[in-house]
Motif scaffolding. Structure first.
Motif, PDB file in Angstrom:
ATOM      1  N   SER A 192     -20.813 -64.660  20.269  1.00 47.74           N
ATOM      2  CA  SER A 192     -20.106 -63.388  20.337  1.00 47.74           C
ATOM      3  C   SER A 192     -18.603 -63.623  20.214  1.00 47.74           C
ATOM      4  O   SER A 192     -17.884 -62.788  19.686  1.00 47.74           O
ATOM      5  N   LYS A 193     -18.168 -64.740  20.725  1.00 48.89           N
ATOM      6  CA  LYS A 193     -16.749 -65.040  20.573  1.00 48.89           C
ATOM      7  C   LYS A 193     -16.373 -65.091  19.106  1.00 48.89           C
ATOM      8  O   LYS A 193     -15.338 -64.570  18.673  1.00 48.89           O
ATOM      9  N   ILE A 207     -18.140 -63.810  16.663  1.00 53.76           N
ATOM     10  CA  ILE A 207     -18.416 -62.552  15.952  1.00 53.76           C
ATOM     11  C   ILE A 207     -17.395 -61.497  16.300  1.00 53.76           C
ATOM     12  O   ILE A 207     -16.945 -60.743  15.444  1.00 53.76           O
ATOM     13  N   SER A 208     -17.006 -61.504  17.578  1.00 52.37           N
ATOM     14  CA  SER A 208     -16.251 -60.354  18.065  1.00 52.37           C
ATOM     15  C   SER A 208     -15.009 -60.088  17.235  1.00 52.37           C
ATOM     16  O   SER A 208     -14.611 -58.947  17.054  1.00 52.37           O
ATOM     17  N   LYS A 209     -14.412 -61.176  16.776  1.00 52.42           N
ATOM     18  CA  LYS A 209     -13.206 -60.990  15.987  1.00 52.42           C
ATOM     19  C   LYS A 209     -13.464 -60.098  14.777  1.00 52.42           C
ATOM     20  O   LYS A 209     -12.794 -59.086  14.573  1.00 52.42           O
ATOM     21  N   ASP A 266     -16.059 -58.389  14.216  1.00 54.83           N
ATOM     22  CA  ASP A 266     -16.755 -57.146  14.491  1.00 54.83           C
ATOM     23  C   ASP A 266     -15.857 -56.077  15.069  1.00 54.83           C
ATOM     24  O   ASP A 266     -15.829 -54.944  14.612  1.00 54.83           O
ATOM     25  N   SER A 267     -15.079 -56.490  16.068  1.00 51.65           N
ATOM     26  CA  SER A 267     -14.254 -55.479  16.719  1.00 51.65           C
ATOM     27  C   SER A 267     -13.198 -54.972  15.748  1.00 51.65           C
ATOM     28  O   SER A 267     -12.845 -53.793  15.768  1.00 51.65           O
ATOM     29  N   LEU A 287     -14.810 -52.447  13.834  1.00 54.34           N
ATOM     30  CA  LEU A 287     -15.041 -51.238  14.615  1.00 54.34           C
ATOM     31  C   LEU A 287     -13.771 -50.409  14.720  1.00 54.34           C
ATOM     32  O   LEU A 287     -13.789 -49.204  14.617  1.00 54.34           O
ATOM     33  N   ASN A 288     -12.689 -51.128  14.971  1.00 53.31           N
ATOM     34  CA  ASN A 288     -11.464 -50.399  15.233  1.00 53.31           C
ATOM     35  C   ASN A 288     -10.757 -49.933  13.980  1.00 53.31           C
ATOM     36  O   ASN A 288      -9.872 -49.101  14.057  1.00 53.31           O
TER      37      ASN A 288
END
Lengths: 194, 81, 95, 223, 111, 301, 233
Positions: free
Chosen positions: A178-179, A181-183, A185-186, A189-190
Motif C-alpha cells: 500500500s505504501k 500503491i498509495s502514491k 493511487d491517492s 483520487l485527488n
C-alpha cells in the motif's frame, strides 16, 4: 435524421434531465412577464392592512381577528363556511398562558396566536386540516427515508467497526504494497477533486 | 421600503449564488443562498406573515445544517459529485 | 436636509443588511462570510424589532448562534479535510 | 364548465372543511383502481430476478432483503393511498400536496437499492421533484391569486383569464416533471431497473393516474 | 337486439371458417400445389355470395324466412370457402363474387 | 302496485343491460381477434408470405385456455396471476363504458393508463430479464402514449363535452370531427398504430425481447391476455371511429375497422421497429405537433 | 375594535405584481444556474433557491390562506432536501465501495466513515443546555408546526453538541416511534374535528400538541445524524 436520433438518445440520459427540465421551466417563467398579472382582491381569508393592528397597539397584532374567548367567534371568511360549524371559534380562543402573556406585553401577538387557538390553527387544523395532514405526512415520509438510509447505510456504526477492522488487517498485511500503491493511487483520487 | 430592500437582497443573493465570486466552493454557495433567504424573510415580514417567518427561520437553519452535512460528507469521502 | 436624518432605524437596518449581503457575496473566505452573515442578521433583527414583533426577534436571536455554530463547525471540518487531502497528495498515509 | 361534463354525474361529496372530496364515476373508478392495486401490493411478495452469468453455468439471483422489503412496502402503500387521495380530492392545493407526497415517496421506494445507476436516477428524479415544487405550488398560488379560490367546484364556474391559463400551464409543467412524462421520462424509467416489482409498480401507477387527473383538473380550470 | 344479430353473424363467420379450414385440410393433406379449381367449393362460393348479395330479393320471394337467417347461411357458405387453408379457395371466392355481382346487377336493373 | 311495476321494470332494464354487456363483450372479443388475424394476414401478404388463416389469432387464444398452466418459481405471486385478471377486467369495463353505455371518454383514457400499468407489471412480476426489459420499456412507452391520449382535451375544447354520446350528437349536427380537427385524429391514429402488433412503436413487445411482457405467462393466463388484447384492439378502433367519424351504422364500423386494420398492417409490414428512445421521442413530437397544431387551428378558425 | 376587510387591502394588492416578478426572477436565476451546473452538490444547493422563489410566489397572495399555504411549501422543501441529500450521500458511498479494490484500501481507510474532529469550542459545552431549554419551552408554548420547528431546533442543537458518540439504533427507532404516535394523535384529532365539532377545544390541543411533538422529534433526529458527523474525539 441521425442528428435527431442522437439528440433523442441524449435526452434519455438521466443526468441531463434536471438541466433540461430547469431550462424549460426557466424559459416558461420568462413568458410570465408577458402575461397580465393582477391580484383578484376578492380573496378568501383576507387580512387587514399590514401594520394596521400594530399601529392600533392591539396586543394580539398581527393576528387579531376579533371574537371573545369561548363566547363569540372571530371573523373568518372561509370558502365553505357551512361545512365548518364552529368556524372562528378557534381564532377567538386563547389558552390561559396566552392570556397571561397578553397582559404582560403588547408585542407578543405572534406567539400568542400560534399557541393553541389562533388564526393559523383555524386554517391549518380546522377549515383546511387535510392539507396539514398531507404536509406532516410528507415530512414523516422523508424522515422515514432519510432515517432508514442513515440507520442501515450511511451511518451504520457496527458495520463501520467491522470495516475498519478489516481494513486495518489489510493494511498490516499490505503495508508495503500500500505504501507503494498509495502514491499513485491517492494522486489519481485527488486529481479529480482539483 | 423594506419590501424593495427584500427584493434587492433576494435578487442579489440569487445572482451571487449562481455566478458569485468563488462559488465553486459549495460552502460559499450555501452562504450566498443565505442572503436570498434574508431577502425572503423581509418580504414575509412586510406581508405580516410572521408565523411563516418564524417557521422559515427555523427551517432555514435546519436546511443549512443538512446541506453543510452533505458538503462535508462528500468532501470527506472524496466524492466527485 | 440634515445628514443625521439618515440615522433613523429604517436606514440603519437597511444599510446593515446591504453591507452584510455585499460582504457575504464579495468576501471569499468562509470565516469572513460568517462575520458578514452576523452583520446581515443583526440588520434583519433590527427590522423585526422596528416592526414591533418581539417574539419573532426572540426566535431569530435563538437561531442565530445555532446557524453560526453550524457554519463554524463545518468550515473547520472542511478545512481539516482539505488539509488532510493535501497531505495525502504528498504521499503520507493517515491512519 | 361544469364538473359533471368531465366526470359524469356527481354521486356525492365528502366535506372536510374547505376541502371537499367529490365522487363522480370517473373519480370513483380511478380511486377504486388505485386501491385495488394498493391492496395487491400490500399482499404480494417480490419477484427474484434471475440472470445467467457469463463464462459459467451459474446464475445470479437478485432479490429484496427483509428489512428493505418492509420499508419499501410501507412506502409503496403510502404512495398508493396518496395517489388514491389525489384522485378524488376537490381542492387545487390539496392535489399539489398529494403530488408532492407521491414524488417524495417515489424517490424513497428506490432509495434503498444497491445499484449505483438506479440511485443516480433516483437522485436526479428527486432533484426534479424539488424543482417542480416551484411550478406546482406557484401555479396553484397563481390561480388562487387570479380567482380568489382553490375549490375546483368554484373554479369550474369561472371563465379563464390569461393569468389562470399561465398558472394552469405552470401546474402542468410541475406535474410533468413530478410524474416523468416525456421528455423527462428518462430519470423515472431508469428507476425501474431495480427488483421489487410490486413497489416499482406503484411508482408507475401513481404517475399515470396523476397525469389523467391533472388533465381533468386543467380542463376544469381552463374552460 | 341489433347487436345480437351481429353477434350471430360473427359466430357464423368464425364457425364457417373453422369448418372450412378443417375440410380443406381433410381434403388436401398434401403440400401446397397450384392445382385447378375445386368444383364443389366453386358452387358453394357462388351460392353463398349470391345469397349474401341478393338477400333482399330472396326475402321478398320466400316470405317466411327472415333476412337474418339467409344472411347467416350466406356468411357460413362464403366463409367456408374463404377460410380454407392458405392458397385454396381464393379463385373460387373470386368467381363467386363476380357471378353474384353480375346477378345482383341484373336483378337491380330488372327491378 | 306502482312500486312493484317500477321494480320489475328496473329488473328488466338491468337484465337488458347485462345481456347487452355480454353480447358486446363477446362481439368485441370475436371481432377483435378476427381483426388481429386479418392484420397478421395482410402483413404476411405484403411480405409475400401466405400467412396463417384469418381466424388463427382466435384459435390461438382459445387454444391457450386448454393448455397446462405453470407458474415461474421466481414470480411475485399474487400479482403475477391477478395482473391478467386485471388486464381482462379493464378492457371489459372499457367495452361497458364505450359501446354499451356511451359513457365518458376520460374513463377510457384512465383504462388505457391502467393498461400501460398492467403491461408494466406483467413484465416485471415474472422475474424474467425479458419481462424486466419490457417493463422498463412500458414505462418509456407510457411516457409517450399518455400524451397521445391527451388529445381528447382537444376534443373537449372543440365540442365542449367529453361524453361519447354527446360527442356523437355533436357530430350529427356539425359533421364528423375528422374534418374539423384532423390533426387530433392523426395523433389518435398514431396511438392505435402504436398499439397494433409489430408496429414501429410497439417497443414493449419487440421481438428482441422475445414476447416482451407476455414471455412468462403460460396457459390460461396467456389465454386471458390474448383475449383482452383482442378486446382492446376492438375498443380502440371503436373509440376512434365513434369519436372522429360520428354516428356510424354497424356496417360502417365494420368497414372502418377493417380498413384501419389494413392501413396499420400496411404501415407495420413496411417499417422497422424503432429504438425505444426514438420511439418515445417521435411519438411525443407527433403529439406536440398534433395538439399544438390543432390548438392553433382552433384559435385561427 | 378590529376591522377585518371584506377584500384584500390595496397595499397588499399593489405589492403582488412586484412580488411575483421577483419570484420569477429568482426562479429564473436558480433554474439557469441548475442548467449550467455540472456537479450534483451544487445543483442541490441551487434547488434551495428555486424553493425560495416558490415561497415568494405563494406568500405574495397576502391573505391568511397564503400564510397557511407557505407552511406546507416550507415543509415540502425541507423534507425533500433531506431525503435527497441522504440519497446523494449513499450513492457516493456505493460508488466508492464499488470502485476497484485497489482504490478501496485507501479510499475506505479514511473516507467512507466520518473521522473525528479535533475541536474544543466553548459554546459547545456551555451554551446547549440553556439554548435548548429556552427553545423547547418556547416551542411548547407555540405548539403546532412553528413550535415544533423551534423546539426541534433546540433539541437538535442539544443532541448534536453532546460529547459521546455511537448513537444506538434503538434511540433513533424510539424517536421515530414518538413521532409516529404523535402523528396518529394529530390525525385522530383532525378526524374527530369533523365528527364531533363540539369538542373542538380538546381536539385542537390534541392536534397542536401532536404536530408539535412530531416535528420536534423529527428535527431531533437530524441532530442525531449530525452528531455522527461532527463527533469529537
Amino acid at each position: 435524421m441521425s442528428k435527431i436520433g442522437k439528440l433523442w438518445n441524449a435526452l434519455a440520459n438521466p443526468d441531463r434531465i434536471p438541466k433540461l427540465y430547469s431550462l424549460v421551466l426557466a424559459a416558461f417563467l420568462l413568458v410570465g412577464f408577458l402575461v397580465p398579472i393582477s391580484l383578484d382582491t376578492n380573496q378568501i381569508y383576507p387580512r387587514p392592512v399590514p401594520q394596521e393592528q400594530v399601529d392600533e397597539e392591539s396586543p394580539l397584532a398581527p393576528y387579531d381577528r376579533g371574537g371573545k374567548v369561548l363566547k363569540t367567534p372571530g371573523i373568518i371568511k372561509a370558502q365553505y363556511s357551512e361545512n365548518s360549524k364552529s368556524i372562528g371559534m378557534i381564532t377567538s380562543y386563547m389558552s390561559p398562558q396566552a392570556i397571561l402573556v397578553q397582559s404582560i406585553s403588547p408585542y407578543f401577538g405572534t406567539s400568542i396566536y400560534s399557541s393553541p387557538g389562533g388564526l393559523i390553527d383555524e386554517v391549518l387544523y380546522y377549515s383546511r386540516g387535510f392539507d396539514t395532514i398531507l404536509e406532516s405526512t410528507i415530512l414523516m415520509m422523508s424522515f422515514v427515508i432519510a432515517s432508514w438510509l442513515v440507520v442501515n447505510f450511511t451511518m451504520n456504526t457496527r458495520r463501520a467497526e467491522k470495516d475498519s477492522k478489516n481494513s486495518k488487517k489489510a493494511n498490516i498485511k499490505n503495508i508495503n504494497i500500500s505504501k507503494n500503491i498509495s502514491k499513485i493511487d491517492s494522486s489519481s483520487l485527488n486529481k479529480e477533486e482539483e | 421600503m423594506f419590501f424593495y430592500t427584500g427584493c434587492i437582497l433576494a435578487i442579489l443573493g440569487s445572482i451571487a449564488t449562481v455566478v458569485g465570486p468563488g462559488v465553486k466552493d459549495p460552502i460559499v454557495r450555501t452562504f450566498n443562498t443565505e442572503v436570498a433567504a434574508i431577502g425572503l424573510s423581509l418580504i414575509f415580514l412586510v406581508y405580516n406573515h410572521t408565523l411563516a417567518l418564524m417557521t422559515f427561520i427555523a427551517a432555514t437553519a435546519v436546511t443549512t445544517l443538512i446541506l453543510l452535512r452533505v458538503i462535508t460528507r462528500l468532501e470527506e469521502i472524496g466524492a466527485d459529485a | 436636509m440634515i445628514p443625521l436624518d439618515f440615522l433613523n432605524i429604517t436606514w440603519i437596518s437597511i444599510i446593515l443588511m446591504i453591507i452584510g449581503a455585499l460582504g457575504i457575496i464579495w468576501l471569499i473566505k468562509p470565516i469572513d462570510k460568517l462575520i458578514m452573515f452576523s452583520v446581515m442578521e443583526v440588520g434583519f433583527l433590527l427590522v423585526v424589532v422596528s416592526f414591533k414583533y418581539l417574539d419573532v426577534a426572540l426566535v431569530i436571536a435563538l437561531f442565530g448562534p445555532i446557524s453560526t455554530v453550524t457554519f463554524l463547525l463545518s468550515i473547520i471540518k472542511i478545512n481539516d479535510i482539505r488539509k488532510r487531502n493535501k497531505n495525502n497528495l504528498e504521499g503520507e498515509i493517515i491512519d | 364548465m361544469d364538473i359533471t361534463t368531465l366526470g359524469g354525474n356527481i354521486l356525492g361529496t365528502i366535506p372536510l372543511g374547505d376541502i371537499v372530496i367529490y365522487l363522480t364515476p370517473f373519480h370513483l373508478f380511478m380511486f377504486v383502481v388505485v386501491l385495488i392495486f394498493t391492496a395487491l401490493i400490500a399482499m404480494s411478495r417480490t419477484e427474484t430476478q434471475v440472470e445467467a452469468e457469463f463464462g459459467t453455468l451459474k446464475e445470479s439471483k437478485v432479490s429484496v432483503g427483509l428489512s428493505e422489503f418492509k420499508t419499501r412496502r410501507f412506502l409503496a402503500i403510502v404512495c398508493g393511498l396518496a395517489t388514491a387521495g389525489a384522485m378524488i380530492t376537490g381542492d387545487l392545493f390539496n392535489i399539489t400536496l398529494f403530488i408532492a407526497l407521491i414524488g417524495i415517496v417515489n424517490v424513497g421506494i428506490v432509495s434503498a437499492v444497491k445499484q449505483v445507476d438506479v440511485l443516480d436516477a433516483a437522485y436526479q428524479y428527486g432533484i426534479i421533484a424539488m424543482i417542480s415544487s416551484l411550478p406546482l405550488f406557484g401555479g396553484a398560488a397563481m390561480i388562487l391569486a387570479a380567482t380568489g379560490t382553490l375549490s375546483l367546484f368554484v373554479l369550474s364556474g369561472i371563465a379563464a383569464t390569461p393569468m389562470m391559463i399561465f398558472g394552469a400551464i405552470l401546474l402542468l409543467i410541475g406535474i410533468a416533471g413530478e410524474t416523468g412524462i416525456a421528455p423527462f421520462f428518462a430519470t423515472k424509467a431508469e428507476m425501474f431497473r431495480t427488483p421489487g416489482s410490486p413497489f416499482i409498480l406503484i411508482i408507475h401507477l401513481s404517475s399515470l393516474m396523476v397525469i389523467i387527473r391533472a388533465i381533468e383538473v386543467l380542463l376544469i380550470i381552463v374552460t | 337486439m341489433n347487436d345480437l344479430s351481429y353477434l350471430i353473424y360473427i359466430l357464423v363467420v368464425i364457425i364457417g371458417s373453422i369448418v372450412g379450414l378443417l375440410i380443406s385440410y381433410k381434403k388436401h393433406g398434401e403440400p401446397f400445389i397450384f392445382n385447378d379449381m375445386d368444383s364443389i367449393s366453386v358452387i358453394i362460393a357462388i351460392i353463398g355470395w349470391i345469397l349474401l348479395f341478393n338477400y333482399g330479393l330472396f326475402v321478398s320471394i320466400i316470405g317466411f324466412i327472415s333476412a337474418m337467417i339467409i344472411i347467416s347461411i350466406a356468411l357460413f357458405l362464403v366463409t367456408l370457402v374463404i377460410g380454407m387453408r392458405p392458397g385454396y379457395g381464393r379463385k373460387e371466392t373470386l368467381i363467386g363474387i363476380v357471378i353474384s355481382a353480375m346477378l345482383w346487377f341484373i336483378s337491380y336493373m330488372l327491378v | 302496485m306502482i312500486n312493484i311495476s317500477y321494480n320489475s321494470f328496473l329488473v328488466i332494464d338491468t337484465m337488458n343491460l347485462m345481456a347487452n354487456v355480454l353480447i358486446n363483450v363477446v362481439i368485441a372479443f370475436l371481432l377483435g381477434s378476427l381483426l388481429l388475424g386479418l392484420h397478421r394476414k395482410i402483413m404476411a401478404r405484403i411480405q409475400l408470405r401466405p400467412g396463417p388463416p384469418v381466424i388463427q389469432h382466435l384459435l390461438h387464444s382459445l387454444k391457450f385456455f386448454f393448455k397446462e398452466t405453470s407458474f415461474p418459481k421466481t414470480a411475485s405471486m399474487p400479482f403475477y396471476v391477478s395482473i391478467t385478471c386485471l388486464y381482462c377486467a379493464i378492457w371489459i369495463l372499457a367495452v361497458i363504458i364505450g359501446p354499451v353505455t356511451y359513457g365518458t371518454l376520460l374513463i377510457i383514457f384512465a383504462i388505457y393508463a391502467v393498461y400501460k400499468i398492467v403491461e408494466h407489471n406483467a413484465g416485471s412480476s415474472s422475474g424474467s430479464p425479458y419481462g424486466k426489459l419490457s417493463c422498463v420499456r412500458a414505462v418509456f412507452s407510457a411516457a409517450a402514449e399518455i400524451p397521445l391520449f391527451a388529445v381528447l382535451a382537444i376534443i373537449f375544447l372543440q365540442t365542449g363535452t367529453i361524453n361519447i354520446g354527446d360527442i356523437v350528437t355533436y357530430q350529427a349536427v356539425h359533421g364528423p370531427l375528422i374534418f374539423s380537427i384532423p390533426l387530433a385524429a392523426l395523433v389518435f391514429f398514431i396511438l392505435i398504430l402504436s398499439k397494433s402488433p409489430y408496429s414501429p412503436f410497439s417497443i414493449t413487445k419487440g421481438k428482441d425481447i422475445i414476447s416482451g411482457f407476455e414471455t412468462e405467462h403460460f396457459g390460461v393466463l396467456r389465454g386471458y391476455m390474448m383475449l383482452s388484447e383482442s378486446i382492446a384492439w376492438y375498443v380502440l378502433l371503436w373509440v376512434f371511429l365513434t369519436v372522429f367519424f360520428g354516428p356510424l351504422s354497424i356496417n360502417g364500423y365494420l368497414i372502418g375497422m377493417v380498413s384501419i386494420t389494413a392501413i396499420t398492417a400496411l404501415i407495420n409490414a413496411t417499417t422497422p421497429i424503432l429504438n425505444p428512445n426514438h420511439s418515445v421521442m417521435s411519438q411525443i413530437t407527433l403529439a406536440i405537433v398534433g395538439i399544438g397544431g390543432s390548438l392553433l387551428l382552433m384559435f385561427i378558425v | 375594535m378590529v376591522l377585518i376587510p371584506e377584500v384584500v387591502p390595496t397595499i397588499t394588492a399593489s405589492l403582488y405584481l412586484p412580488a411575483v416578478y421577483l419570484a420569477m426572477i429568482v426562479g429564473f436565476l436558480g433554474l439557469t444556474g441548475i442548467a449550467i451546473q455540472k456537479k450534483d452538490i451544487h445543483i442541490l444547493i441551487l434547488t434551495d433557491l428555486v424553493g425560495l422563489a416558490m415561497l415568494i410566489m405563494v406568500a405574495a397572495v397576502g391573505t391568511d390562506l397564503a400564510e397557511a399555504l407557505v407552511l406546507p411549501g416550507l415543509v415540502v422543501e425541507l423534507a425533500e432536501i433531506m431525503a435527497i441529500s441522504e440519497i446523494l450521500i449513499s450513492r457516493e458511498m456505493r460508488k466508492i465501495e464499488n470502485a476497484e479494490p485497489i482504490d478501496r484500501v485507501i479510499a475506505r481507510k479514511h473516507s467512507v466513515f466520518p473521522f473525528p474532529l479535533k475541536l474544543d469550542m466553548e459554546i459547545m459545552t456551555t451554551a446547549p443546555n440553556f439554548i435548548a431549554l429556552v427553545m423547547i419551552l418556547y416551542g411548547a408554548f407555540l405548539t403546532g408546526f412553528t413550535g415544533g420547528a423551534v423546539a426541534g431546533g433546540g433539541i437538535l442543537f442539544y443532541i448534536f453538541s453532546r460529547k459521546a458518540r455511537g448513537l444506538p439504533v434503538i434511540v433513533i427507532d424510539g424517536i421515530g416511534a414518538i413521532s409516529g404516535f404523535s402523528w396518529c394523535l394529530w390525525i385522530i384529532g383532525f378526524v374527530l374535528f369533523f365528527i364531533a365539532p363540539q369538542y373542538w377545544l380538546l381536539l385542537l390541543f390534541m392536534a397542536a400538541c401532536g404536530l408539535f411533538l412530531k416535528v420536534a422529534s423529527k428535527l431531533g433526529l437530524i441532530g442525531a445524524m449530525m452528531r455522527e458527523e461532527y463527533k469529537k474525539e
